[in-house]
Design a protein around this motif. Structure first.
Motif, PDB file in Angstrom:
ATOM      1  N   GLY A  72      -3.178   5.209   3.582  1.00 52.48           N
ATOM      2  CA  GLY A  72      -4.315   6.176   4.058  1.00 52.48           C
ATOM      3  C   GLY A  72      -4.025   6.557   5.478  1.00 52.48           C
ATOM      4  O   GLY A  72      -4.217   7.498   5.915  1.00 52.48           O
ATOM      5  N   GLN A  73      -3.491   5.371   6.397  1.00 52.90           N
ATOM      6  CA  GLN A  73      -3.381   5.726   7.788  1.00 52.90           C
ATOM      7  C   GLN A  73      -2.381   6.662   8.171  1.00 52.90           C
ATOM      8  O   GLN A  73      -2.273   7.536   8.914  1.00 52.90           O
ATOM      9  N   VAL A  74      -1.296   6.513   7.243  1.00 52.89           N
ATOM     10  CA  VAL A  74       0.061   7.621   7.272  1.00 52.89           C
ATOM     11  C   VAL A  74      -0.753   8.956   7.198  1.00 52.89           C
ATOM     12  O   VAL A  74      -0.211   9.928   7.782  1.00 52.89           O
ATOM     13  N   ILE A  75      -1.415   9.200   6.240  1.00 58.44           N
ATOM     14  CA  ILE A  75      -2.131  10.491   5.749  1.00 58.44           C
ATOM     15  C   ILE A  75      -3.030  10.928   6.828  1.00 58.44           C
ATOM     16  O   ILE A  75      -3.046  11.995   7.141  1.00 58.44           O
ATOM     17  N   ARG A  76      -3.881  10.057   7.124  1.00 56.46           N
ATOM     18  CA  ARG A  76      -4.815  10.578   8.251  1.00 56.46           C
ATOM     19  C   ARG A  76      -4.206  10.799   9.351  1.00 56.46           C
ATOM     20  O   ARG A  76      -4.560  11.790  10.165  1.00 56.46           O
ATOM     21  N   ASP A  77      -3.064  10.166   9.886  1.00 55.78           N
ATOM     22  CA  ASP A  77      -2.513  10.594  11.086  1.00 55.78           C
ATOM     23  C   ASP A  77      -1.373  11.525  11.005  1.00 55.78           C
ATOM     24  O   ASP A  77      -1.025  11.910  11.941  1.00 55.78           O
ATOM     25  N   HIS A  78      -1.625  12.130   9.810  1.00 56.09           N
ATOM     26  CA  HIS A  78      -0.399  13.222   9.552  1.00 56.09           C
ATOM     27  C   HIS A  78       0.958  12.801  10.172  1.00 56.09           C
ATOM     28  O   HIS A  78       1.815  13.595  10.694  1.00 56.09           O
ATOM     29  N   GLU A  79       1.377  11.625   9.894  1.00 55.50           N
ATOM     30  CA  GLU A  79       2.557  11.108  10.539  1.00 55.50           C
ATOM     31  C   GLU A  79       3.615  11.939   9.954  1.00 55.50           C
ATOM     32  O   GLU A  79       5.012  11.783  10.272  1.00 55.50           O
ATOM     33  N   LEU A  80       3.792  12.166   8.586  1.00 60.07           N
ATOM     34  CA  LEU A  80       4.768  12.771   7.962  1.00 60.07           C
ATOM     35  C   LEU A  80       4.294  14.329   7.648  1.00 60.07           C
ATOM     36  O   LEU A  80       4.725  14.759   6.737  1.00 60.07           O
ATOM     37  N   GLY A  81       3.695  14.778   8.246  1.00 56.46           N
ATOM     38  CA  GLY A  81       3.170  16.268   8.055  1.00 56.46           C
ATOM     39  C   GLY A  81       1.780  16.162   6.975  1.00 56.46           C
ATOM     40  O   GLY A  81       1.189  15.048   6.826  1.00 56.46           O
ATOM     41  N   GLU A  82       1.493  17.059   6.251  1.00 59.58           N
ATOM     42  CA  GLU A  82       0.534  17.135   5.286  1.00 59.58           C
ATOM     43  C   GLU A  82       0.901  16.561   3.926  1.00 59.58           C
ATOM     44  O   GLU A  82       2.182  16.684   3.572  1.00 59.58           O
ATOM     45  N   LEU A  83       0.049  15.933   3.314  1.00 62.14           N
ATOM     46  CA  LEU A  83       0.335  15.175   1.866  1.00 62.14           C
ATOM     47  C   LEU A  83       0.102  16.577   1.141  1.00 62.14           C
ATOM     48  O   LEU A  83      -0.732  17.189   1.054  1.00 62.14           O
ATOM     49  N   LEU A  84       1.072  16.614   0.171  1.00 62.80           N
ATOM     50  CA  LEU A  84       1.252  17.393  -0.757  1.00 62.80           C
ATOM     51  C   LEU A  84       1.046  17.065  -2.402  1.00 62.80           C
ATOM     52  O   LEU A  84       0.299  17.807  -2.936  1.00 62.80           O
ATOM     53  N   MET A  85       1.504  15.934  -2.746  1.00 60.91           N
ATOM     54  CA  MET A  85       1.397  15.486  -3.957  1.00 60.91           C
ATOM     55  C   MET A  85       1.173  13.908  -4.127  1.00 60.91           C
ATOM     56  O   MET A  85       1.750  13.152  -3.097  1.00 60.91           O
ATOM     57  N   LEU A  86       0.486  13.518  -5.142  1.00 65.14           N
ATOM     58  CA  LEU A  86       0.204  12.009  -5.234  1.00 65.14           C
ATOM     59  C   LEU A  86       0.631  11.618  -6.626  1.00 65.14           C
ATOM     60  O   LEU A  86      -0.092  12.055  -7.581  1.00 65.14           O
ATOM     61  N   HIS A  87       1.808  10.548  -6.946  1.00 70.04           N
ATOM     62  CA  HIS A  87       1.925  10.350  -8.154  1.00 70.04           C
ATOM     63  C   HIS A  87       1.595   9.003  -8.485  1.00 70.04           C
ATOM     64  O   HIS A  87       1.990   8.018  -7.652  1.00 70.04           O
ATOM     65  N   HIS A  88       0.728   8.695  -9.667  1.00 71.12           N
ATOM     66  CA  HIS A  88       0.358   7.299  -9.624  1.00 71.12           C
ATOM     67  C   HIS A  88       0.755   6.818 -10.926  1.00 71.12           C
ATOM     68  O   HIS A  88       0.849   7.449 -12.063  1.00 71.12           O
ATOM     69  N   GLN A  89       1.097   5.408 -10.828  1.00 70.48           N
ATOM     70  CA  GLN A  89       1.364   4.696 -12.270  1.00 70.48           C
ATOM     71  C   GLN A  89       0.124   3.635 -12.120  1.00 70.48           C
ATOM     72  O   GLN A  89       0.234   2.898 -11.287  1.00 70.48           O
ATOM     73  N   HIS A  90      -0.347   3.513 -13.367  1.00 74.16           N
ATOM     74  CA  HIS A  90      -1.436   2.455 -13.371  1.00 74.16           C
ATOM     75  C   HIS A  90      -1.250   1.899 -14.860  1.00 74.16           C
ATOM     76  O   HIS A  90      -1.367   2.697 -15.889  1.00 74.16           O
ATOM     77  N   ARG A  91      -0.474   0.677 -14.939  1.00 78.08           N
ATOM     78  CA  ARG A  91      -0.190   0.094 -16.140  1.00 78.08           C
ATOM     79  C   ARG A  91      -0.605  -1.555 -16.422  1.00 78.08           C
ATOM     80  O   ARG A  91      -0.550  -2.163 -15.472  1.00 78.08           O
ATOM     81  N   ASN A  92      -1.170  -1.624 -17.415  1.00 80.82           N
ATOM     82  CA  ASN A  92      -1.628  -2.783 -17.794  1.00 80.82           C
ATOM     83  C   ASN A  92      -1.090  -3.440 -18.918  1.00 80.82           C
ATOM     84  O   ASN A  92      -0.604  -2.730 -19.864  1.00 80.82           O
ATOM     85  N   PRO A  93      -0.682  -4.745 -18.828  1.00 81.19           N
ATOM     86  CA  PRO A  93       0.053  -5.464 -20.222  1.00 81.19           C
ATOM     87  C   PRO A  93      -0.659  -5.132 -21.370  1.00 81.19           C
ATOM     88  O   PRO A  93      -0.062  -5.007 -22.554  1.00 81.19           O
ATOM     89  N   THR A  94      -1.921  -5.114 -21.437  1.00 91.50           N
ATOM     90  CA  THR A  94      -2.795  -5.027 -23.010  1.00 91.50           C
ATOM     91  C   THR A  94      -4.186  -4.789 -22.568  1.00 91.50           C
ATOM     92  O   THR A  94      -4.464  -4.710 -21.530  1.00 91.50           O
ATOM     93  N   THR A  95      -4.826  -4.453 -23.467  1.00 87.09           N
ATOM     94  CA  THR A  95      -6.187  -4.146 -23.448  1.00 87.09           C
ATOM     95  C   THR A  95      -7.099  -5.095 -24.077  1.00 87.09           C
ATOM     96  O   THR A  95      -6.947  -5.582 -25.139  1.00 87.09           O
ATOM     97  N   PRO A  96      -8.619  -5.404 -23.797  1.00 84.69           N
ATOM     98  CA  PRO A  96      -9.311  -6.389 -24.468  1.00 84.69           C
ATOM     99  C   PRO A  96      -9.831  -5.674 -25.554  1.00 84.69           C
ATOM    100  O   PRO A  96      -9.769  -4.438 -25.827  1.00 84.69           O
ATOM    101  N   PRO A  97     -10.312  -6.376 -26.516  1.00 92.26           N
ATOM    102  CA  PRO A  97     -10.884  -5.786 -27.787  1.00 92.26           C
ATOM    103  C   PRO A  97     -11.855  -4.860 -27.619  1.00 92.26           C
ATOM    104  O   PRO A  97     -12.600  -4.917 -26.641  1.00 92.26           O
TER     105      PRO A  97
END
Lengths: 337, 337, 337, 337
Positions: free
Chosen positions: A138-163
């Motif tokens: 978040g800090q890197v983004i707000r500080d524009h340390e690497l210029g403008e943010l263009l894309m965000l790729h997320h992975q959200h993986r759980n081993p299993t789900t409850p019933p």
């Protein structure tokens, strides 16, 4: 000596029990005053060994207890609205586990009630904001340390789900975290959601299409996507790769001792969210306690809870029609500007 | 069209067979003309499918073959001296697998014979110098990119040892690579060797003390150490960590696809030296072929072979007495300065 | 409501100030009751904003203060002995930053005084034992998960040293952590220490030979070594690689967001021990507080302080003579068995 | 002695010059017989120091040269069709750099011409299939080692683009590699392409929208996506993360010496495709030479060239309309089944 937050924890399930340990063993300036669960035996088990904490079956009784001066809500989401309104009426500090409420309409009622109260009392439990790597990105983004943010790729993986974990819950209970994270990272609202359903794992329960690929856009056109995969078996993973004009930043990499044995190098995958975000929960709760003792909140607001609820509604619709669905938001009240 | 190196490969064991494939399938400008092995059947198997290559049981026959204009020696070390002297007499390009010869005294004879010949014909098979990461670290050192080099920590681990592998071979066949690497990295001679014997693995054969900790100093006082562990079971590893005045550089880290499955993150450990250094062997042999076609050598010299033999002698003595043993070297002939 | 530890912090320097924040902001069950510093202004600055804490210039006054029921000693080591004996006389919980005392003889007096008291009151501040990775490696060793532990390679690198940091302090203040770590990992005493001095960095102050290579053996013959490099410039690093019969485990690897920018991949090196071990300090202090409220200690004992002091004495002698120096220990009192 | 491939290299630009070095210095069994470039001076510069190679300005002259028995086409794509048809007429081995031809219609003509010839003579230069990590991931997929493949996330990042690089080229010249990779990994055809255009970098030339997010589906429903970012500045990156039912595999991670200096850990990003895929090019060309000497091809077919051209056409349309565009393919001729 400092004043102490005397917290009533509503809900003694997995999340609630975890917070009870936290408040009574690791957080400075807080004690557990009461634990409420409709299953009184579960409440009683949770207070065992915690001096000065009472077990109750009824949230009203806790809210009316003079020894209680704060409330942490860890019940299932559909029970939040009623407790929130009562706690707002008592005007005490509230930490509400996500979701604020299960839908945008009821969340909006909470926002309006708090606006009417005139000051912020509700902090919503999007604890990822308190993770050290989330904070650093978040800090890197707000500080524009690497210029403008263009894309965000997320992975959200759980081993299993409850019933009983449904397709809708995959958005409302899982992707909701990325909705908040994307809002947190960009400081913008999400404008649309699309969901791609492709080849599905055989390891998902009947009726659940898993994994799904969720596509999101923000006000300034940042493109985000989320692989949500809730029966991924191998372990737990929450990771983000951010593409900037001048570089790429990844968070959520694997950690821990590095072992070489039996022809393999590597380490243990984090088994679940408690291990991955345990430290973030501690920081979140300490932040809430510290702010509450000053009469403030120390994290995401009821507006954040409302806005993510609106994203979830768009997401569930997008799951069904395969199209890009616009997110509809009411005007933001002055209290949250 | 370019001239072609017509190579007699002496020795068709594991190393020789590997080089035969390399020369006849991947190296530009070279062909296998003859394969020699005392076990003629093994030589015959090795030339199968290689057009124009003959199988022989006698090295002399190969060296006298008019179709042969270069020799690659891949026999056990104790057989090298005789073939080296005969090949030097024929004045043809020679690639000699390490060790040059098994001891400093016989290695010195080879150095003297080549000096008398008046030009360098022998390249010694210390192939690590051709590994991309070794080359990169060598460059950092020579460029003083991070100031002066101060320490070198080496790990040299094999999954297991072949039958008959003795304590002495642990120095002469294994640590010999680090002796050359330390000389290559620092551009200095090694002045002393000490060996520490501590707790030993139960997985070593009787008579072998494994692992050992070898301590080395160079002319300018660079401190190096080597964990040599030849029954390390988990796989193969050759790594170096270099401490400079202004930073630290590590090479030899694990590579390859990164997998998360069954609660573990990581990848496959390199199983052996062929996989770890296969590309370095290709580069080494191509460098030799290219140089040989120009009448030069393209890698470590006979002096390097001699100097490491002297280190090995000191190392074996140090294994026995636990003391710091000085390395004794004759003056370096002008040919190698 | 639980009882609360009312701590007098003796010494308001860098370490003490850090602990004051910890005790008054993050640790459950503790409050800062008093801060003592010979520089009263420094003590006063340290208690600012901490309700109920008094600033004092004299440790005796704090120890005699009825509101104080525990003491945390964070003064320079040469001042520890006197305060320790007085606090033992008061029979209150003591957390003493390392070293226990500066030499084995005075440390032995403390051990004897506590033995006479008949129960353990002193916990020594070897906080690495509370680092998650140290704990995990210790567990692998104790469980024999990868067979017997054979070797331990340590790197201990600081960016720079404070003014007046001598060769002896390099052992007594820095390597002392590895002495304790080796004892913690192996569960054995250290039997000998050797120190190698080679090429030195130009970045060390006059009179300091840096880096040094420290060689250690334990009772069962585990070989350990430590690269201690206290002017390493690049940042702070504390890492260990452990060689087992069946595999290798490394801890202390780099962490944090992974960035690719300007032709480089990587992240930020930890700048100092506060960032590297901040979480370990929190766990250590919470462990002490929890144990103290039960009348126990929750970490390394006075014996651990004494035994590492004996290692340091051997280490300093070994620095001077270049030989392997035996570590001399008195018999372990029953209290610590 | 083995027969030798006498190759005419058509086009002496960056790619052609690279292949000329490869064929004449590193590849076994091949020589450069002729180099053709409309800029004769460039052809002459390219053959300098290569014995037996002639420089020509006209491809026909090379194809009619009796000394030439194979052709490697490295001209811009719009020139491929004519040379391919003539080389097919001569019935000699052809390695054609991608794209086969610039559009599906002309590529289909090549497929038909080769089908009429009755055997495969054309190998298309999708060299990623020869990268060790691509090969390893392909093996994991084909072996069902981690269950079914479900998703493929690709990052394709270049530091900058050459002058005149258009939005269409971003699909036709860059994403074409991922189109082939996805077909290679899954063994399936691509059925649809969608392109998302969001926030763009200020570092792209006018008229180029960069980065773009390309969404792909295969016959069995595998969902793939590609972040194509051709002015990413930080360096070159080609990476894939594959999600399986039982685990996740990533390839394309950073490599090379690991340095800690000046407060940063990490290493050098690969600067360009030559460094990233240099070894893959060597393997590809050796595979082509070996197969050609047997009268076969050793890699991707003209059909692969045609099918990816059809994907590119869909991709360019999708760039314009923002919709999911179906990929249209003719029936696959028996020669390629």
């Amino acid at each position: 000596m400092t004043e102490t937050l005397r917290v009533a924890v509503i809900g003694a399930g997995r999340m609630g029990a975890d917070h009870i340990q936290r408040l009574s063993k690791r957080i400075h300036g807080a004690e557990v005053a009461a634990v409420v669960d409709v299953d009184l035996a579960r409440a009683q088990a949770a207070v065992e060994g915690i001096p000065g904490a009472v077990a109750l079956a009824d949230a009203d009784e806790a809210l009316n207890n003079g020894d209680v001066n704060a409330v942490l809500i860890a019940t299932p989401g559909f029970l939040h609205e009623d407790i929130l309104l009562k706690a707002l009426a008592r005007d005490i500090p509230i930490l509400c586990e996500k979701p604020l409420t299960p839908d945008a309409e009821s969340a909006w009622k909470i926002v309006q009630a708090e606006e009417k109260l005139g000051h912020k009392r509700i902090q919503v439990g999007f604890m990822r904001r308190f993770d050290a790597e989330y904070a650093a990105l978040g800090q890197v983004i707000r500080d524009h340390e690497l210029g403008e943010l263009l894309m965000l790729h997320h992975q959200h993986r759980n081993p299993t789900t409850p019933p009983g974990f449904t397709n809708e819950m995959l958005i409302n209970d899982s992707v909701v975290h990325e909705f908040d994270a994307i809002r947190f990272f960009t400081g913008e609202e999400i404008t649309s959601v699309q969901v791609r359903l492709g080849k599905a794992t055989k390891n998902a329960p009947a009726g659940q299409h898993d994994p799904q690929h969720v596509l999101v856009e923000t006000e300034s056109g940042v493109l985000a996507d989320v692989e949500i995969f809730v029966n991924a078996k191998f372990g737990y993973e929450v990771a983000t790769q951010a593409s900037f004009e001048d570089g790429i930043v990844s968070i959520g990499g694997d950690k821990g001792p590095y072992t070489r044995a039996a022809g393999r190098w590597g380490g243990n995958v984090t088994p679940g969210f408690e291990e991955r975000f345990g430290a973030a929960y501690d920081v979140e709760i300490q932040s809430w306690v510290d702010a509450a003792l000053r009469g403030e909140i120390g994290g995401p607001t009821a507006w954040d809870g409302y806005a993510t609820a609106a994203c979830c509604e768009a997401g569930v619709e997008a799951q069904k029609n395969g199209e890009k669905v616009a997110v509809k938001l009411n005007a933001r009240p002055a209290l949250y500007s």
